[in-house]
Design an enzyme around this catalytic site. Structure first.
Site, mmCIF file in Angstrom:
data_model
loop_
_atom_site.group_PDB
_atom_site.id
_atom_site.type_symbol
_atom_site.label_atom_id
_atom_site.label_comp_id
_atom_site.label_asym_id
_atom_site.label_seq_id
_atom_site.Cartn_x
_atom_site.Cartn_y
_atom_site.Cartn_z
ATOM 1 N N TYR A 98 20.033 -3.329 -55.818
ATOM 2 C CA TYR A 98 19.994 -2.284 -56.848
ATOM 3 C C TYR A 98 19.069 -2.673 -58.008
ATOM 4 O O TYR A 98 18.533 -1.805 -58.680
ATOM 5 C CB TYR A 98 21.398 -2.043 -57.419
ATOM 6 N N LYS A 104 25.793 -10.111 -44.692
ATOM 7 C CA LYS A 104 25.070 -10.152 -43.418
ATOM 8 C C LYS A 104 24.351 -11.498 -43.342
ATOM 9 O O LYS A 104 23.116 -11.569 -43.338
ATOM 10 C CB LYS A 104 24.077 -8.976 -43.340
ATOM 11 N N ASP A 113 28.830 -5.077 -41.305
ATOM 12 C CA ASP A 113 28.940 -3.990 -40.321
ATOM 13 C C ASP A 113 30.275 -4.083 -39.575
ATOM 14 O O ASP A 113 30.950 -3.077 -39.356
ATOM 15 C CB ASP A 113 27.746 -3.993 -39.342
ATOM 16 N N ASP A 173 29.076 -0.492 -52.231
ATOM 17 C CA ASP A 173 28.920 0.949 -52.427
ATOM 18 C C ASP A 173 29.360 1.683 -51.160
ATOM 19 O O ASP A 173 30.134 2.644 -51.202
ATOM 20 C CB ASP A 173 27.449 1.247 -52.752
ATOM 21 N N ASP A 184 33.168 3.762 -50.295
ATOM 22 C CA ASP A 184 33.241 5.172 -49.889
ATOM 23 C C ASP A 184 34.056 5.296 -48.607
ATOM 24 O O ASP A 184 34.880 6.199 -48.448
ATOM 25 C CB ASP A 184 31.835 5.751 -49.639
#
Ligand code: IPM
Ligand code: MG
Length: 366
Positions: free
Chosen positions: A141, A192, A225, A249, A253
């Site tokens: 970001y 990751k 993932d 983020d 959600d």
């Protein structure tokens, strides 16, 4: 006791949901010993329209001086044409960065009354209580270099930088471990590390911190993932999930939908300065339903309740608000997003009123 609050309603459904928070604040001011000194200002598109920037310096100064900032939501198609650095979202990112609010707490809690509102089977989500701890002021970001460059041959190249330092990883790790100790005592760290150096460092630093100071907490690591998949497969395996800005983020959600609706989830962004915090619903500005009285104000109200708990040292009032939310839901009162057969659908405004009524019944009026 007077608490200094800045309210930033923002765009889309932001002003509607904030109006309901305002009702609660007004009621508390009038009927309890707790007083609030309220300043309202603009952020996002509303600020762009008024000041020409999505976060005015004056607004920022007010936020710095406040005990807590409550935000609605930012963004909408109206500002799609606006230069990237002046977009509504840039105002929110600047506020987080300027106040150094690096720790974003996003609880995903399933209310029993809403168990059928989730798209997942009741057996999978009953009693779910996860805390996602999202790093909020670093990573891709904010990483440099970033940009879109012209390659000159009709091609362009867009690029961003994912970057984390030891210090950034350790401080968010600490928040997660400390929180876990007060909850289920488990931390799952998601990155990751298999494809990204920043992820490898993340895993190493979290492991080191754990060995040094938090061996009593159970630590696991997961690729982000896989974590997304496990959240759907068996969400109750998680207690605290700690992850970076971008994965946080996305995973938050996803976790929110386990609970039935994005309209239910609050969040807190906390910084190094003790007590200071920015509180906002996880949901966005939902321009498609703005101004129709359909928005669910509970996420923003629960965000205010988090402010009472984490910034204002008013845990008892926070308990009352959370209890009132439970009661309203148990009585079958619903906004459109969580509506079910046999329940009563309320507008944004009516939901706020119902909540104030429950609160009034619960708190002995002084
Ligand atoms: C969130 C939002 C923001 C983010 C946007 C509005 C900048 O999606 O708070 O989750 O990406 O952090
Ligand atoms: Mg988001």
């Amino acid at each position: 006791m007077t608490h200094k609050l800045v309210l930033l309603p923002g765009d889309g459904i932001g002003p509607e949901v904030m109006a309901e928070v305002r009702k609660i604040i007004d009621w508390l001011s009038q009927n309890t010993q707790t007083d609030f000194d309220i300043t309202e200002d603009d952020i996002g598109g509303a600020a762009y329209d008024r000041y020409g920037v999505p976060l005015d310096e004056g607004t920022l100064e007010k936020c710095r001086a406040a005990d807590a900032v409550i935000m609605g939501a930012v963004g909408g198609p109206k500002w799609d044409h606006v230069d990237y650095t002046l977009r509504p979202e840039a105002g929110l990112l600047k506020l987080r960065k300027e106040l150094d609010l690096f720790a974003n707490l996003r609880p995903a809690l399933v209310f029993d009354a809403l168990i059928d509102a989730s798209t997942l089977k009741p057996d999978i989500i009953r009693g779910l209580d996860i805390m996602i701890v999202r790093e909020l002021t670093g990573g891709v970001y904010f990483g440099e270099p970033r940009g879109i460059e012209d390659l000159g041959n009709g091609e362009r190249r867009g690029f961003n930088t994912q970057v984390y330092t030891t210090k950034e990883i350790r401080r968010i790790g600490r928040v997660a471990f400390e929180l876990a100790r007060k909850r289920g005592n488990k931390v799952c760290s998601a990155e990751k590390a298999n494809v990204m150096e920043s992820g490898k460092l993340w895993r190493e630093e979290i492991t080191k911190l754990h060995e040094e100071d938090y061996q009593d907490v159970m630590l696991t690591h997961m690729y982000a993932d896989n974590c997304a998949m496990q959240l759907l497969r068996n969400p109750r395996q998680f207690d605290v999930i700690v992850t970076d800005n971008l994965f946080g983020d996305i995973l938050s959600d996803e976790a929110s939908m386990l609970t039935g609706s994005l309209g239910m989830l609050p969040s807190a962004a906390l910084g190094a300065k003790k007590g200071q915090g920015l509180y906002e619903p996880v949901h966005g500005s939902a321009p498609d339903i703005a101004g129709q009285g359909k928005a669910n104000p509970l996420a923003t109200i629960l965000s205010f309740s988090m402010a009472l708990r984490y910034s204002l040292d008013e845990a008892a009032l926070a308990d009352h608000i959370e209890q009132a939310v439970q009661t309203v839901l148990n009585q079958g009162l619903r906004t459109a997003d969580i509506m079910e057969q046999g329940c009563i659908e309320l507008s944004t405004d009516a939901m706020g009123n119902a909540l104030v009524k429950k609160l009034a019944e619960a708190i002995s009026v002084v």
